[in-house]
Motif scaffolding. Structure first.
Motif, PDB file in Angstrom:
ATOM      1  N   ALA A 330       0.820  -1.207   0.000  1.00  0.00           N
ATOM      2  CA  ALA A 330       0.000   0.000   0.000  1.00  0.00           C
ATOM      3  C   ALA A 330       0.855   1.259   0.000  1.00  0.00           C
ATOM      4  N   VAL A 331       1.953   1.260   0.742  1.00  0.00           N
ATOM      5  CA  VAL A 331       2.838   2.432   0.759  1.00  0.00           C
ATOM      6  C   VAL A 331       3.432   2.664  -0.622  1.00  0.00           C
ATOM      7  N   ILE A 332       3.855   1.591  -1.293  1.00  0.00           N
ATOM      8  CA  ILE A 332       4.376   1.736  -2.661  1.00  0.00           C
ATOM      9  C   ILE A 332       3.301   2.339  -3.563  1.00  0.00           C
ATOM     10  N   TYR A 333       2.073   1.824  -3.453  1.00  0.00           N
ATOM     11  CA  TYR A 333       0.985   2.368  -4.273  1.00  0.00           C
ATOM     12  C   TYR A 333       0.789   3.852  -3.999  1.00  0.00           C
ATOM     13  N   GLU A 382       2.293   8.278   6.003  1.00  0.00           N
ATOM     14  CA  GLU A 382       1.146   8.715   5.206  1.00  0.00           C
ATOM     15  C   GLU A 382       0.501   7.532   4.486  1.00  0.00           C
ATOM     16  N   GLY A 383       1.317   6.588   4.024  1.00  0.00           N
ATOM     17  CA  GLY A 383       0.764   5.378   3.408  1.00  0.00           C
ATOM     18  C   GLY A 383      -0.004   4.539   4.409  1.00  0.00           C
ATOM     19  N   MET A 384       0.507   4.440   5.641  1.00  0.00           N
ATOM     20  CA  MET A 384      -0.205   3.685   6.674  1.00  0.00           C
ATOM     21  C   MET A 384      -1.515   4.367   7.047  1.00  0.00           C
ATOM     22  N   ARG A 385      -1.521   5.695   7.043  1.00  0.00           N
ATOM     23  CA  ARG A 385      -2.766   6.409   7.341  1.00  0.00           C
ATOM     24  C   ARG A 385      -3.815   6.146   6.272  1.00  0.00           C
ATOM     25  N   LEU A 386      -3.421   6.265   5.012  1.00  0.00           N
ATOM     26  CA  LEU A 386      -4.392   6.129   3.926  1.00  0.00           C
ATOM     27  C   LEU A 386      -4.880   4.699   3.763  1.00  0.00           C
ATOM     28  N   HIS A 387      -4.000   3.739   3.951  1.00  0.00           N
ATOM     29  CA  HIS A 387      -4.438   2.347   3.765  1.00  0.00           C
ATOM     30  C   HIS A 387      -5.033   1.763   5.037  1.00  0.00           C
ATOM     31  N   GLN A 491      -2.605   1.210 -12.199  1.00  0.00           N
ATOM     32  CA  GLN A 491      -4.010   1.156 -11.801  1.00  0.00           C
ATOM     33  C   GLN A 491      -4.411   2.464 -11.126  1.00  0.00           C
ATOM     34  N   HIS A 492      -5.711   2.786 -11.235  1.00  0.00           N
ATOM     35  CA  HIS A 492      -6.188   4.088 -10.782  1.00  0.00           C
ATOM     36  C   HIS A 492      -6.729   4.079  -9.361  1.00  0.00           C
ATOM     37  N   LYS A 493      -6.963   2.904  -8.803  1.00  0.00           N
ATOM     38  CA  LYS A 493      -7.491   2.838  -7.441  1.00  0.00           C
ATOM     39  C   LYS A 493      -6.999   1.565  -6.769  1.00  0.00           C
ATOM     40  N   LEU A 494      -6.684   1.674  -5.500  1.00  0.00           N
ATOM     41  CA  LEU A 494      -6.250   0.517  -4.727  1.00  0.00           C
ATOM     42  C   LEU A 494      -7.468  -0.094  -4.041  1.00  0.00           C
ATOM     43  N   MET A 495      -7.913  -1.225  -4.544  1.00  0.00           N
ATOM     44  CA  MET A 495      -9.051  -1.925  -3.950  1.00  0.00           C
ATOM     45  C   MET A 495      -8.537  -2.891  -2.888  1.00  0.00           C
ATOM     46  N   SER A 496      -9.299  -2.998  -1.811  1.00  0.00           N
ATOM     47  CA  SER A 496      -8.855  -3.819  -0.690  1.00  0.00           C
ATOM     48  C   SER A 496      -9.993  -4.677  -0.167  1.00  0.00           C
ATOM     49  N   CYS A 507      -1.769  -4.707  -7.067  1.00  0.00           N
ATOM     50  CA  CYS A 507      -1.095  -3.421  -7.271  1.00  0.00           C
ATOM     51  C   CYS A 507      -0.185  -3.546  -8.499  1.00  0.00           C
ATOM     52  N   TRP A 508      -0.719  -3.164  -9.656  1.00  0.00           N
ATOM     53  CA  TRP A 508       0.004  -3.325 -10.905  1.00  0.00           C
ATOM     54  C   TRP A 508       0.887  -2.105 -11.168  1.00  0.00           C
ATOM     55  N   VAL A 509       2.176  -2.388 -11.309  1.00  0.00           N
ATOM     56  CA  VAL A 509       3.161  -1.322 -11.533  1.00  0.00           C
ATOM     57  C   VAL A 509       4.074  -1.709 -12.688  1.00  0.00           C
ATOM     58  N   GLY A 510       4.773  -0.698 -13.216  1.00  0.00           N
ATOM     59  CA  GLY A 510       5.887  -0.926 -14.118  1.00  0.00           C
ATOM     60  C   GLY A 510       7.175  -0.741 -13.336  1.00  0.00           C
TER      61      GLY A 510
END
Length: 521
Positions: A330-333, A382-387, A491-496, A507-510
């Motif tokens: 999630a932090v990477i996203y 901040e990643g931990m807060r958002l996820h 991807q445009h949204k992180l679904m959980s 979490c699809w990345v290049g």
């Protein structure tokens, strides 16, 4: 004729039974909660909350209820959710004497561990034994084990990055690779050897399964199903003994996963103890969690029995793999999403900080290099807060005979209270109008309410004992990833979805290796 009479009797009895089971308690035992708003069904039973858990979206259902009904919401027949930073001190603070709710009984396999034990004295005993294994000094001794697994991880990511598409980036789903790494690290720390997921590139662990002996099972899938079914049955404890008979395969498969997960711990602990007895570990004293637990003594000077060792090692497997893998992904996203929304404002700043601390020819980060990097920590927080990997409200029972008060509401003894981390972390009144935006600089000037409200590892005497390890792992993983690679987000949204913790679906990345002065880092 007899059948018709029986059906009529059943038809007449069911409404009476429903009235006695659900309506009567609403009018008598729990009438003190009648003025607290919430979903209609939740006033009579836990079925509403259990349905949210069955869908893997309990955090979202509770968040919706708070947005609709307010800060204090009735989410079960005897369960009130308080969605404010101040509620944390009321429900979880030291000295309030609250007990973990019966909800946690659904997570016990074997004997209770430090996570799910409800008795306060027993929890104090267990935490005293375990706490020294997670002190800052002890955690530093874990780094060689983390580093070995991290090197295997970047070796696999290098192979993936070496097959780019026309864009110059190779496409990958980061979620399973974060899972493989977290499982292998916690396997190394809690059991004495990694599970080999990174090396194989597959989700599998050896487990002792009834009727099959030792076989391979999907570790992450097993963990997810166990969390989902236990979170659901924890709200419906009367049906737990009969859950495997229900027609919904969710319950049968979930309960099998509970057994499989326990079987993973049994195999790993027995293998480690056998190696220790035979002197085949290759080290006189291996510095890891299981070694410390084996050497620890309780108040009476007695070591942990093997069944308790298995339960505590299983607790570390669940906590150390699930939370770290979900959070790292999630932090990477969110770092990449922040860069997408503000090009040139996030990643270049993070990589400049990392490049100043980590040599260009280093394959992985070392903890002394990154533990005090300010912007890295801001990005992780901040990643931990958002996820909000620990997203649900952890339920506690009011034990004081006089009850407890929050604002103008009094909750008598026996009431179940919880504070939902996800909702607090996404409250615009606490975090501002940009609450849904990745803004690491908000951590430079936190308000008192924000400091209180940030709750990724719970709060009070039952807070996560392994948070020092989690912070260390996350710093090493995120620093290594962004120092060694460039990423783009596909991807445009992180679904959980949520079991006990909240997990990104994908979490699809290049990915490609970074260049510095014409050379790959």
């Amino acid at each position: 004729m007899e059948l018709s009479i029986s059906l009529l009797l059943i038809g007449a009895f069911l409404p009476l039974w429903a009235a006695l089971y659900w309506v009567l308690p609403y009018l008598t035992a729990y009438r003190h909660l009648k003025n607290i708003p919430g979903p209609f069904v939740a006033k009579f039973s836990n079925i509403w909350l259990a349905l949210g858990a069955r869908q893997g979206q309990k955090f979202a259902w509770v968040d919706y209820a708070h947005r609709k009904y307010g800060k204090v919401v009735r989410v079960g027949y005897n369960h009130v959710s308080i969605a404010t930073p101040e509620g944390l001190a009321t429900v979880y603070a030291h000295g309030n004497g609250f007990l973990k709710d019966h909800f946690y009984e659904a997570f016990v396999s074997g004997v209770p561990g430090v996570f799910n034990v409800r008795d306060r004295r027993e929890h104090t005993r267990k935490r005293k034994i375990i706490a020294h294994a997670f002190s800052p000094a002890a955690v530093q001794d874990f780094e060689p084990h983390m580093a070995a697994n991290l090197r295997r991880w970047v070796g696999q990511l290098d192979k993936i990055a070496s097959h780019p598409t026309e864009s110059g980036f190779a496409k990958m789903n980061m979620m399973p690779w974060c899972t493989f790494l977290a499982f292998d690290i916690i396997g190394d720390l809690a059991f004495g050897a990694p599970f080999g997921m990174v090396e194989r590139g597959r989700d599998e662990c050896p487990a002792e399964v009834a009727g099959k002996g030792i076989t391979y099972v999907s570790g992450a899938e097993t963990l997810n199903r166990r969390g989902e079914v236990s979170s659901t049955l924890g709200l419906l404890l009367p049906i737990r003994p009969y859950a495997k008979l229900l027609p919904d395969p969710f319950f049968h498969k979930g309960l099998q996963s509970v057994q499989n997960l326990h079987g993973i711990a049994v195999v790993a602990v027995e293998k480690r103890l056998d190696a220790t007895e035979k002197g085949t570990l290759g080290e006189k004293q291996r510095h890891d969690i299981l070694g410390m637990l084996c050497r620890a003594k309780d108040w009476d000077g007695k070591p942990m029995p093997q069944d308790e060792l298995i339960s505590e090692a299983l607790t570390q497997l669940i906590a150390g793999s699930d939370t770290v893998s979900n959070t790292a992904c999630a932090v990477i996203y969110w770092i990449l999403d922040g860069e997408r929304r503000n090009p040139g404002k996030i990643i270049s700043r993070l990589q400049a900080e990392l490049d100043a601390a980590i040599p260009a020819d280093a394959d992985i980060a070392e903890h002394f290099q990154v533990k005090n990097l300010r912007f890295l920590r801001q990005c992780i927080d901040e990643g931990m807060r958002l996820h909000s990997t620990s997203a649900i409200g952890l339920p506690r029972i009011v034990t004081d005979k006089l009850g407890v008060s929050y604002q103008d509401q009094h909750f008598p003894q026996g009431t179940v209270l919880s504070v939902p981390s996800f909702t607090i972390h996404h409250d615009a009144e606490v975090w501002g109008d940009d609450v849904e935006v990745f803004n690491p600089d908000r951590w430079l000037n936190l308000t008192p309410r924000q400091k209180i409200g940030f709750n990724p590892f719970s709060y009070g005497p039952r807070a996560c004992v392994g948070q020092n390890v989690a912070h260390m792992e996350l710093a090493l993983i995120i620093a290594t990833a962004f120092h060694r690679y460039d990423f783009i987000l596909y991807q445009h949204k992180l679904m959980s979805s949520e079991g006990f913790s909240k997990k990104p679906d994908e979490c699809w990345v290049g990915i490609k290796r970074r260049q510095q002065d014409g050379q790959k880092i």
